[in-house]
Every structure is written in C-alpha cells, then in structure tokens.
Design a protein around this motif. Structure first.
Motif, PDB file in Angstrom:
ATOM      1  N   LEU A 406       0.833  -1.208   0.000  1.00  0.00           N
ATOM      2  CA  LEU A 406       0.000   0.000   0.000  1.00  0.00           C
ATOM      3  C   LEU A 406       0.868   1.259   0.000  1.00  0.00           C
ATOM      4  CD1 LEU A 406      -2.982   0.831   0.074  1.00  0.00           C
ATOM      5  CD2 LEU A 406      -2.823   0.883   2.566  1.00  0.00           C
ATOM      6  N   ALA A 407       1.962   1.228   0.765  1.00  0.00           N
ATOM      7  CA  ALA A 407       2.850   2.391   0.837  1.00  0.00           C
ATOM      8  C   ALA A 407       3.524   2.679  -0.502  1.00  0.00           C
ATOM      9  CB  ALA A 407       3.917   2.151   1.909  1.00  0.00           C
ATOM     10  N   GLU A 408       3.617   1.672  -1.343  1.00  0.00           N
ATOM     11  CA  GLU A 408       4.272   1.806  -2.643  1.00  0.00           C
ATOM     12  C   GLU A 408       3.377   2.464  -3.689  1.00  0.00           C
ATOM     13  OE1 GLU A 408       6.973  -1.617  -4.340  1.00  0.00           O
ATOM     14  OE2 GLU A 408       4.901  -1.925  -5.000  1.00  0.00           O
ATOM     15  N   LEU A 409       2.062   2.462  -3.450  1.00  0.00           N
ATOM     16  CA  LEU A 409       1.124   3.002  -4.435  1.00  0.00           C
ATOM     17  C   LEU A 409       1.139   4.525  -4.440  1.00  0.00           C
ATOM     18  CD1 LEU A 409      -1.988   0.698  -3.928  1.00  0.00           C
ATOM     19  CD2 LEU A 409      -0.194   0.511  -5.656  1.00  0.00           C
ATOM     20  N   PRO A 410       0.763   5.138  -5.556  1.00  0.00           N
ATOM     21  CA  PRO A 410       0.651   6.598  -5.585  1.00  0.00           C
ATOM     22  C   PRO A 410      -0.446   7.088  -4.654  1.00  0.00           C
ATOM     23  CG  PRO A 410      -0.134   5.619  -7.638  1.00  0.00           C
ATOM     24  CD  PRO A 410       0.500   4.521  -6.869  1.00  0.00           C
ATOM     25  N   PRO A 411      -0.382   8.353  -4.238  1.00  0.00           N
ATOM     26  CA  PRO A 411      -1.350   8.883  -3.261  1.00  0.00           C
ATOM     27  C   PRO A 411      -2.810   8.711  -3.667  1.00  0.00           C
ATOM     28  CG  PRO A 411       0.478  10.408  -3.541  1.00  0.00           C
ATOM     29  CD  PRO A 411       0.660   9.338  -4.579  1.00  0.00           C
ATOM     30  N   ALA A 412      -3.102   8.675  -4.954  1.00  0.00           N
ATOM     31  CA  ALA A 412      -4.488   8.539  -5.398  1.00  0.00           C
ATOM     32  C   ALA A 412      -5.134   7.257  -4.917  1.00  0.00           C
ATOM     33  CB  ALA A 412      -4.558   8.606  -6.927  1.00  0.00           C
ATOM     34  N   ALA A 413      -4.328   6.265  -4.572  1.00  0.00           N
ATOM     35  CA  ALA A 413      -4.870   4.989  -4.100  1.00  0.00           C
ATOM     36  C   ALA A 413      -5.679   5.158  -2.820  1.00  0.00           C
ATOM     37  CB  ALA A 413      -3.737   3.994  -3.861  1.00  0.00           C
ATOM     38  N   LYS A 414      -5.372   6.183  -2.043  1.00  0.00           N
ATOM     39  CA  LYS A 414      -6.030   6.361  -0.753  1.00  0.00           C
ATOM     40  C   LYS A 414      -7.273   7.244  -0.824  1.00  0.00           C
ATOM     41  CE  LYS A 414      -1.848   5.483   1.910  1.00  0.00           C
ATOM     42  NZ  LYS A 414      -0.963   5.909   3.007  1.00  0.00           N
ATOM     43  N   ARG A 415      -7.626   7.691  -2.008  1.00  0.00           N
ATOM     44  CA  ARG A 415      -8.845   8.481  -2.146  1.00  0.00           C
ATOM     45  C   ARG A 415     -10.062   7.579  -2.066  1.00  0.00           C
ATOM     46  NH1 ARG A 415      -6.679  11.720  -7.461  1.00  0.00           N
ATOM     47  NH2 ARG A 415      -5.028  12.922  -6.422  1.00  0.00           N
ATOM     48  N   LEU A 416     -11.075   8.013  -1.349  1.00  0.00           N
ATOM     49  CA  LEU A 416     -12.292   7.224  -1.206  1.00  0.00           C
ATOM     50  C   LEU A 416     -13.304   7.515  -2.299  1.00  0.00           C
ATOM     51  CD1 LEU A 416     -12.838   7.392   2.662  1.00  0.00           C
ATOM     52  CD2 LEU A 416     -11.648   5.646   1.319  1.00  0.00           C
ATOM     53  N   GLN A 417     -13.086   8.592  -3.062  1.00  0.00           N
ATOM     54  CA  GLN A 417     -14.002   8.890  -4.160  1.00  0.00           C
ATOM     55  C   GLN A 417     -13.851   7.835  -5.253  1.00  0.00           C
ATOM     56  OE1 GLN A 417     -11.669  10.897  -2.962  1.00  0.00           O
ATOM     57  NE2 GLN A 417     -12.516  12.898  -2.423  1.00  0.00           N
ATOM     58  N   HIS A 418     -14.914   7.633  -6.013  1.00  0.00           N
ATOM     59  CA  HIS A 418     -14.873   6.683  -7.113  1.00  0.00           C
ATOM     60  C   HIS A 418     -13.804   7.106  -8.126  1.00  0.00           C
ATOM     61  CE1 HIS A 418     -18.959   4.463  -6.763  1.00  0.00           C
ATOM     62  NE2 HIS A 418     -18.349   4.587  -5.603  1.00  0.00           N
ATOM     63  N   GLY A 419     -13.130   6.126  -8.685  1.00  0.00           N
ATOM     64  CA  GLY A 419     -12.110   6.407  -9.679  1.00  0.00           C
ATOM     65  C   GLY A 419     -11.627   5.130 -10.320  1.00  0.00           C
ATOM     66  N   ASP A 420     -10.796   5.269 -11.329  1.00  0.00           N
ATOM     67  CA  ASP A 420     -10.243   4.127 -12.033  1.00  0.00           C
ATOM     68  C   ASP A 420      -9.165   3.447 -11.192  1.00  0.00           C
ATOM     69  OD1 ASP A 420     -11.822   4.630 -14.257  1.00  0.00           O
ATOM     70  OD2 ASP A 420     -10.333   5.986 -15.137  1.00  0.00           O
ATOM     71  N   PRO A 421      -8.798   2.199 -11.544  1.00  0.00           N
ATOM     72  CA  PRO A 421      -7.689   1.550 -10.848  1.00  0.00           C
ATOM     73  C   PRO A 421      -6.458   2.439 -10.836  1.00  0.00           C
ATOM     74  CG  PRO A 421      -8.802  -0.026 -12.246  1.00  0.00           C
ATOM     75  CD  PRO A 421      -9.419   1.316 -12.543  1.00  0.00           C
ATOM     76  N   VAL A 422      -5.755   2.449  -9.737  1.00  0.00           N
ATOM     77  CA  VAL A 422      -4.669   3.402  -9.551  1.00  0.00           C
ATOM     78  C   VAL A 422      -3.450   3.083 -10.428  1.00  0.00           C
ATOM     79  CG1 VAL A 422      -3.548   2.200  -7.628  1.00  0.00           C
ATOM     80  CG2 VAL A 422      -3.452   4.712  -7.752  1.00  0.00           C
ATOM     81  N   LEU A 423      -3.333   1.848 -10.894  1.00  0.00           N
ATOM     82  CA  LEU A 423      -2.255   1.466 -11.798  1.00  0.00           C
ATOM     83  C   LEU A 423      -2.836   0.881 -13.085  1.00  0.00           C
ATOM     84  CD1 LEU A 423       0.235  -0.405  -9.401  1.00  0.00           C
ATOM     85  CD2 LEU A 423       0.245   2.019 -10.043  1.00  0.00           C
ATOM     86  N   PRO A 424      -2.282   1.235 -14.245  1.00  0.00           N
ATOM     87  CA  PRO A 424      -2.704   0.578 -15.483  1.00  0.00           C
ATOM     88  C   PRO A 424      -2.093  -0.815 -15.563  1.00  0.00           C
ATOM     89  CG  PRO A 424      -0.914   2.090 -15.949  1.00  0.00           C
ATOM     90  CD  PRO A 424      -1.249   2.275 -14.495  1.00  0.00           C
ATOM     91  N   THR A 425      -2.792  -1.738 -16.213  1.00  0.00           N
ATOM     92  CA  THR A 425      -2.278  -3.082 -16.454  1.00  0.00           C
ATOM     93  C   THR A 425      -1.845  -3.149 -17.912  1.00  0.00           C
ATOM     94  OG1 THR A 425      -3.772  -4.009 -14.803  1.00  0.00           O
ATOM     95  CG2 THR A 425      -2.796  -5.531 -16.389  1.00  0.00           C
ATOM     96  N   ILE A 426      -0.556  -3.465 -18.125  1.00  0.00           N
ATOM     97  CA  ILE A 426       0.014  -3.451 -19.472  1.00  0.00           C
ATOM     98  C   ILE A 426       0.557  -4.825 -19.796  1.00  0.00           C
ATOM     99  CG2 ILE A 426       1.733  -2.395 -20.987  1.00  0.00           C
ATOM    100  CD1 ILE A 426       1.711   0.029 -19.059  1.00  0.00           C
ATOM    101  N   PHE A 427       0.041  -5.442 -20.860  1.00  0.00           N
ATOM    102  CA  PHE A 427       0.522  -6.737 -21.313  1.00  0.00           C
ATOM    103  C   PHE A 427       1.651  -6.550 -22.325  1.00  0.00           C
ATOM    104  CE2 PHE A 427      -3.574  -8.012 -19.664  1.00  0.00           C
ATOM    105  CZ  PHE A 427      -3.349  -9.287 -19.173  1.00  0.00           C
ATOM    106  N   SER A 428       2.630  -7.452 -22.266  1.00  0.00           N
ATOM    107  CA  SER A 428       3.705  -7.436 -23.266  1.00  0.00           C
ATOM    108  C   SER A 428       4.067  -8.837 -23.635  1.00  0.00           C
ATOM    109  CB  SER A 428       4.930  -6.682 -22.735  1.00  0.00           C
ATOM    110  OG  SER A 428       5.509  -7.396 -21.650  1.00  0.00           O
TER     111      SER A 428
END
Length: 428
Positions: A406-428
């Motif tokens: 949790l500490a590694e995630l950007p600050p937006a992860a801790k917002r309680l408002q609705h939003g998109d996943p805090v990290l994009p998932t990228i396939f390679s």
C-alpha cells in the motif's frame, strides 16, 4: 467435497479421453474491480493452502459419490488417491492487485488442477473482498485502530474467515474467538446492551463489570442517557476507566461531547470507541471527532457492498500429445482471457512509487532502464506447502506485505471517491 459436481465429471471424461494427465496451467484473476475501487487486496491465500493439505476424498465421501452414481469407478479410484502434487505460485497474500493481475498460478495435471477450481475461488473471492473493504477502512482510519466485530452479520464460518482477512488489511483485533484461536489474532470484547438491561439499574451493571474486569474495562454508555452513563462510569471506575463505547446516534457530535465531559471529570486517559454500522466513509467523517478506535461489523463482513472479488480460474496453457506447451484462451464476448503463462512485475518510478502493472506473456518483461518488483512467490512445490504462508506466521507476513504494498502506491490509491484503478495493467 467443497466443490462443484462438474469438476468431478470433467475428470471422469478426461480420464476416459486420455487428456487427464496433460500438464496444465490455470491462473486466477479478476477482469474488473468493484465500481469506483482503486485497487484490490489479495487475501485468503494462507487459508486456501491450509485447506489444500486436507483436500481429500475419504471413505464416506467416496461411498456417497458411488451411491449417487455421480462418477464411475475409475474416477472414484482416482479420487481415493487424490493428493495435489503440483506447483502453485502467486502474489504474496496482502499484496494489492489490479484488473487482470494473475494473482495465482496452479500448475499440475488437468485432473489435479481442475478439482481445485471451486475451492480456490470460494476462498480467494470471499477473503479478498473482505480485505479490499478493510483496507479502505484502515486507510480512512489512519493511525486509529479498527476492530473487526461482524461475526453476527454473516455465516458462522465466513465470520472466522472475515476476521482473518480484516487482519491482513490492518485491523488490529477481532471479536471472533475462533479466529483468535486459529491464527493468534488479538481478541476484544466486554459487554452488550443486554448486560445493562439485565440489571435493575445501569449503575449495578457498571459496578458488576468493573468488579469482574477492573477499572480498565470498556463500558457501553448509550443504553439509556449518554451523559448520565458517562458520569456514572467515571464515578464507578474512576480516572482509570479504560474506555467508553458509543453505538448509536450522531457519533461525531456525541464523541465531542463525551470527550469534553470525560476530561472535565478527570478521565483524560479514558478512550472513546465508536461502532454502529461504520464503513470507510463514516470513518473518514469521524476523523474530525475525538475518537480513539472504531468497531466495524456489517459493512466489513459483506465486503463494503462488494461481497466478491469477481475472480475467475482459467486454463491458459496445456501440453499436447507430444508434451509441447500450447497457449489457450477463452474468446467469449465480455469474458475473454489471455492465453499463455503470465509473468507479472510492478514497475516503479524514480521515487520508488509504483506506476504500472506489467504482465509478460510467456516470459517476464525486460526493462533494464526501470526498477521493477517481482510479484509472484512460490507457494507450493511438488505438493509441499511453503510454511511461511500458513498459520499465524502467514497472517503476520501478509500484514507486512499489505502495509509495504500500500505504501508503494501513488497517493491517489487512498482516495475514497470513485475512480479508475490506480495502476494501469500493461501486457507485453
């Protein structure tokens, strides 16, 4: 027997076709997070592994299957000798995950791995839903502890699992004694309104509780009039009164009034505990109030409105008749999967913050110019379970992993408002 019938019938058909022994890879992932959630939390891994050790078909189970004619004799012989002998890798319990994160990889013969689908999903879907809700609550609570107290709001065995999942995501204690006994979790609890109503007066009830447990106990002060009860509690227990609990009304306003009253009575060290149908949003509102800890029940054990993590268990690779690996995928609209064995990494920026979930298909992504973190850890090798993931040690390790993740995630992860996943998932 904690499984679905079609898993056994698939084994029968695969044994008959000769495909049951093909080496297969199944992966567990979710296609989406609950609406508005920024991340999910993987929980239940240790509990699943503990159950895997006992995943057997004994005499009574075999007799029942035979009597019902559910599968034939060769299949019953296979089930009689069933022991999982394959490999399992996965995200460490407590790790955060995103849509399409391959949180678990099961490698074994088709017959061995197929039988685990329902069991694995029932554990991980339930526990991850609870832990994901719990994480939002502990984030909202900040340094104030949260206590799990939702056993009466869910099925009895789910209650035990929910207490463990909440602990993974940072809850400090539980009211559930079986969870405490099984995994060494701290347990808390003193009295309900019934104890006060049992006595001829609130004063007699408080005196009885203090005699039994000492002045450091927690007294429930909203059975009748809160102000009168607080004065009574302070008079009976003195300045050493441990805590008072509020379970109804406007908790923000009441907490301020009770704090002022306690301080005026000399009970500056008496803590205020609040409960009453709390969720992360109520906890956030209470951050402005002089509250010391939160008791959370219904909204926690029901997953904060999302009672499942929507995880699926999909075959992504199997061998052919020559033993060569073949990537396989489902193409159904809205339920497609990506074939091939996944190798996930978490990409980090120059400050050490995560900025993407990278998933290599068939091989790990090569990123020499960026810091990354491996997400898969070995859980089972040749049927042998790694001890650090089970029991009380497994819970403690999962708690540490969750805090670090949790500490590694950007600050937006801790917002309680609705939003998109805090990290994009990228396939390679």
């Amino acid at each position: 027997m904690l499984t679905d019938q079609y898993e056994l019938t698939m084994v029968q058909a695969a044994l008959a076709s000769g495909a049951a022994g093909r080496r297969c890879v199944f992966e567990v992932f979710t296609r989406h997070l609950p609406a508005g959630r920024r991340y999910g939390v993987l929980a239940g891994t240790g509990r699943m592994l503990e159950g895997l050790e006992e995943f057997r078909f004994g005499g009574p189970e075999i007799d029942w299957l035979r009597a019902r004619g559910i599968v034939d004799e060769p299949t019953l012989e296979f089930l009689t000798d069933y022991r999982f002998s394959g490999d399992i890798h996965g995200y460490a319990e407590g790790e955060v995950f995103m849509p399409d994160s391959p949180v678990l990889r099961v490698e074994a013969s088709f017959a061995e791995a197929c039988l685990l689908e329902t069991y694995v999903l029932s554990v991980l879907n339930h526990d991850s839903a609870i832990a994901s809700a719990a994480s939002r609550m502990t984030v909202a609570a900040g340094d104030r502890p949260c206590v799990e107290m939702g056993s009466r709001r869910t099925q009895e065995f789910s209650a035990v699992a929910a207490a463990r999942a909440a602990a993974v995501a940072g809850f400090s204690a539980t009211s559930n004694l079986e969870a405490g006994r099984r995994w060494g979790l701290p347990t808390l609890g003193t009295a309900a309104h019934a104890f006060t109503l049992l006595h001829d007066s609130e004063e007699e009830a408080f005196e009885a509780q203090v005699r039994a447990f000492g002045p450091g106990t927690t007294l429930l002060v909203d059975t009748y009039d809160v102000e009168t009860a607080v004065r009574r509690a302070a008079s009976i227990a003195g300045p050493e009164l441990g805590a008072v609990r509020l379970d109804s009304g406007d908790l923000v306003e009441q907490a301020g009034e009770v704090r002022a009253l306690l301080d005026s009575l000399g009970n500056t060290g008496t803590r205020i505990i609040v409960s009453s149908d709390l969720d992360e949003h109520a906890i956030a509102r209470l951050q402005s109030a002089p509250v010391d800890s939160y008791g959370v029940g219904t909204k926690l054990v029901t997953g904060g409105g999302s009672p499942t993590a929507a995880m699926v268990y999909k075959l992504v690779s199997r061998t052919d008749d020559d033993g060569a690996a073949v990537a396989v995928a489902k193409n159904a609209p809205g339920k497609s999967s990506v074939g091939g064995v996944k190798h996930p990494l978490r990409r980090l920026d120059e400050t050490g913050r995560a900025d993407a979930e990278l998933i290599g298909v068939g091989a790990a992504p090569h990123l020499a110019d960026r810091d990354t973190r491996e997400l898969m850890v070995p859980l089972v090798r040749d049927g042998v379970i790694a001890a650090e993931h089970v029991g009380a040690a497994g819970v403690a390790n999962a708690q540490r992993r969750h805090a670090a993740s949790l500490a590694e995630l950007p600050p937006a992860a801790k917002r309680l408002q609705h939003g998109d996943p805090v990290l994009p998932t990228i396939f390679s």
